[in-house]
Design a protein around this motif. Structure first.
Motif, PDB file in Angstrom:
ATOM      1  N   UNK A 126      48.337  43.658  34.448  1.00  0.00           N
ATOM      2  CA  UNK A 126      47.646  42.362  34.442  1.00  0.00           C
ATOM      3  C   UNK A 126      47.013  42.093  35.807  1.00  0.00           C
ATOM      4  N   UNK A 127      47.721  42.442  36.879  1.00  0.00           N
ATOM      5  CA  UNK A 127      47.172  42.256  38.224  1.00  0.00           C
ATOM      6  C   UNK A 127      45.944  43.144  38.422  1.00  0.00           C
ATOM      7  N   UNK A 128      45.988  44.362  37.905  1.00  0.00           N
ATOM      8  CA  UNK A 128      44.830  45.266  38.004  1.00  0.00           C
ATOM      9  C   UNK A 128      43.620  44.644  37.314  1.00  0.00           C
ATOM     10  N   UNK A 129      43.827  44.082  36.132  1.00  0.00           N
ATOM     11  CA  UNK A 129      42.720  43.461  35.393  1.00  0.00           C
ATOM     12  C   UNK A 129      42.160  42.272  36.165  1.00  0.00           C
ATOM     13  N   UNK A 130      43.028  41.439  36.733  1.00  0.00           N
ATOM     14  CA  UNK A 130      42.565  40.262  37.475  1.00  0.00           C
ATOM     15  C   UNK A 130      41.784  40.659  38.715  1.00  0.00           C
ATOM     16  N   UNK A 131      42.325  41.589  39.490  1.00  0.00           N
ATOM     17  CA  UNK A 131      41.631  41.985  40.716  1.00  0.00           C
ATOM     18  C   UNK A 131      40.363  42.777  40.424  1.00  0.00           C
ATOM     19  N   UNK A 132      40.338  43.526  39.330  1.00  0.00           N
ATOM     20  CA  UNK A 132      39.137  44.290  38.988  1.00  0.00           C
ATOM     21  C   UNK A 132      37.986  43.366  38.596  1.00  0.00           C
ATOM     22  N   UNK A 133      38.307  42.218  38.005  1.00  0.00           N
ATOM     23  CA  UNK A 133      37.252  41.283  37.631  1.00  0.00           C
ATOM     24  C   UNK A 133      36.899  40.323  38.763  1.00  0.00           C
ATOM     25  N   UNK A 134      37.584  40.437  39.872  1.00  0.00           N
ATOM     26  CA  UNK A 134      37.313  39.596  41.031  1.00  0.00           C
ATOM     27  C   UNK A 134      36.192  40.198  41.873  1.00  0.00           C
ATOM     28  N   UNK A 135      35.690  39.403  42.785  1.00  0.00           N
ATOM     29  CA  UNK A 135      34.672  39.885  43.722  1.00  0.00           C
ATOM     30  C   UNK A 135      35.291  40.900  44.681  1.00  0.00           C
ATOM     31  N   UNK A 136      36.549  40.688  45.058  1.00  0.00           N
ATOM     32  CA  UNK A 136      37.272  41.591  45.952  1.00  0.00           C
ATOM     33  C   UNK A 136      38.127  42.542  45.110  1.00  0.00           C
ATOM     34  N   UNK A 137      37.554  43.595  44.629  1.00  0.00           N
ATOM     35  CA  UNK A 137      38.267  44.515  43.750  1.00  0.00           C
ATOM     36  C   UNK A 137      39.159  45.491  44.466  1.00  0.00           C
ATOM     37  N   UNK A 138      39.065  45.567  45.794  1.00  0.00           N
ATOM     38  CA  UNK A 138      39.852  46.533  46.547  1.00  0.00           C
ATOM     39  C   UNK A 138      41.338  46.271  46.538  1.00  0.00           C
ATOM     40  N   UNK A 139      41.730  45.044  46.226  1.00  0.00           N
ATOM     41  CA  UNK A 139      43.147  44.717  46.205  1.00  0.00           C
ATOM     42  C   UNK A 139      43.859  45.321  45.002  1.00  0.00           C
ATOM     43  N   UNK A 140      43.115  45.865  44.055  1.00  0.00           N
ATOM     44  CA  UNK A 140      43.742  46.457  42.877  1.00  0.00           C
ATOM     45  C   UNK A 140      44.399  47.796  43.180  1.00  0.00           C
ATOM     46  N   UNK A 141      44.144  48.376  44.352  1.00  0.00           N
ATOM     47  CA  UNK A 141      44.739  49.676  44.704  1.00  0.00           C
ATOM     48  C   UNK A 141      46.259  49.588  44.762  1.00  0.00           C
ATOM     49  N   UNK A 142      46.786  48.505  45.307  1.00  0.00           N
ATOM     50  CA  UNK A 142      48.237  48.327  45.367  1.00  0.00           C
ATOM     51  C   UNK A 142      48.825  48.263  43.966  1.00  0.00           C
ATOM     52  N   UNK A 143      48.199  47.502  43.097  1.00  0.00           N
ATOM     53  CA  UNK A 143      48.713  47.359  41.731  1.00  0.00           C
ATOM     54  C   UNK A 143      48.642  48.686  40.978  1.00  0.00           C
ATOM     55  N   UNK A 144      47.585  49.463  41.210  1.00  0.00           N
ATOM     56  CA  UNK A 144      47.461  50.771  40.558  1.00  0.00           C
ATOM     57  C   UNK A 144      48.578  51.699  41.020  1.00  0.00           C
ATOM     58  N   UNK A 145      48.796  51.768  42.331  1.00  0.00           N
ATOM     59  CA  UNK A 145      49.846  52.651  42.864  1.00  0.00           C
ATOM     60  C   UNK A 145      51.230  52.241  42.362  1.00  0.00           C
ATOM     61  N   UNK A 146      51.523  50.948  42.403  1.00  0.00           N
ATOM     62  CA  UNK A 146      52.845  50.493  41.968  1.00  0.00           C
ATOM     63  C   UNK A 146      53.041  50.682  40.469  1.00  0.00           C
ATOM     64  N   UNK A 147      51.982  50.522  39.681  1.00  0.00           N
ATOM     65  CA  UNK A 147      52.105  50.754  38.253  1.00  0.00           C
ATOM     66  C   UNK A 147      52.372  52.234  37.974  1.00  0.00           C
ATOM     67  N   UNK A 148      51.684  53.123  38.673  1.00  0.00           N
ATOM     68  CA  UNK A 148      51.897  54.558  38.471  1.00  0.00           C
ATOM     69  C   UNK A 148      53.309  54.952  38.887  1.00  0.00           C
ATOM     70  N   UNK A 149      53.776  54.451  40.046  1.00  0.00           N
ATOM     71  CA  UNK A 149      55.136  54.758  40.474  1.00  0.00           C
ATOM     72  C   UNK A 149      56.171  54.235  39.475  1.00  0.00           C
TER      73      UNK A 149
END
Length: 153
Positions: A37-60
Motif C-alpha cells: 500500500x505504501x508503494x502504491x501511495x508513494x508511486x502516485x505521489x510527486x516524490x516517487x523516490x520514497x517508494x524504494x524503502x517500501x519495495x526493499x522492505x516488502x521484498x525482505x
C-alpha cells in the motif's frame, strides 16, 4: 497417474494457509500488505523516490515469509535466522518511521505523499511490534548458564 493428495507432505497452498494463521505469519503478511500500500501511495505521489524503502522492505518480508513458511530456517543452519529477522524488522521499523515523518511534515499539497506517510507510520508500528516479539523470543531462548565456581583463578 499418481494421486498427489495422498502424499505425506502438505502442499504449498496448505502450508501458506496454516502459516498465515500463526502469529509470525500474520505479522509478516501484514508487513507485506502495508508495504505494498505504501508503494502504491508513494508511486502516485510527486516524490516517487520514497517508494524504494517500501519495495526493499516488502521484498525482505516476502523472503523471510517464504523461508519461515517452508521451514527452511530449520534446514539452513549456517545463518542465525532469529537474529537476522530481528535486525531486518528493527531496521525496517526505524527507517519507516523516519521516512514517514519526513514525508508527513513536508508533504503539504500532495495527498498521495501524506497517505503514504500515514501508511508508512502504520508499517513502522507493525515492524516495531515484530521487533518486540522477536526480542521476546530471543530473550526466552537465552540460556542462563552458571559461571564455574571452582577455587582456581
Amino acid at each position: 497417474m499418481a494421486d498427489t493428495s495422498a502424499s505425506g507432505s502438505p502442499s504449498c497452498v496448505e502450508r501458506l494457509k496454516s502459516y498465515v494463521k500463526t502469529q509470525k505469519g500474520f505479522i509478516l503478511a501484514a508487513e507485506i500488505l502495508v508495504s505494498f500500500i505504501v508503494i502504491i501511495c508513494y508511486a502516485s505521489s510527486v516524490y516517487g523516490g520514497y517508494s524504494a524503502l517500501a519495495i526493499c522492505e516488502m521484498i525482505f518480508s516476502m523472503i523471510f515469509f517464504g523461508i519461515f513458511m517452508m521451514d527452511l530456517d530449520k534446514q539452513i543452519l549456517v545463518i542465525n535466522w532469529v537474529w537476522t529477522d530481528l535486525f531486518r524488522a528493527g531496521i525496517g521499523a526505524v527507517l519507516y518511521i523516519i521516512t514517514s515523518l519526513i514525508n508527513f511534515i513536508g508533504g503539504s499539497g500532495d495527498g498521495a505523499r501524506i497517505a503514504g506517510a500515514v501508511f508508512g507510520l502504520i508499517a513502522g508500528l507493525i515492524f516495531a511490534y515484530d521487533t518486540y516479539t522477536i526480542f521476546l523470543q530471543v530473550k526466552s531462548n537465552r540460556q542462563h548458564s552458571a559461571a564455574p565456581t571452582d577455587g582456581r583463578v
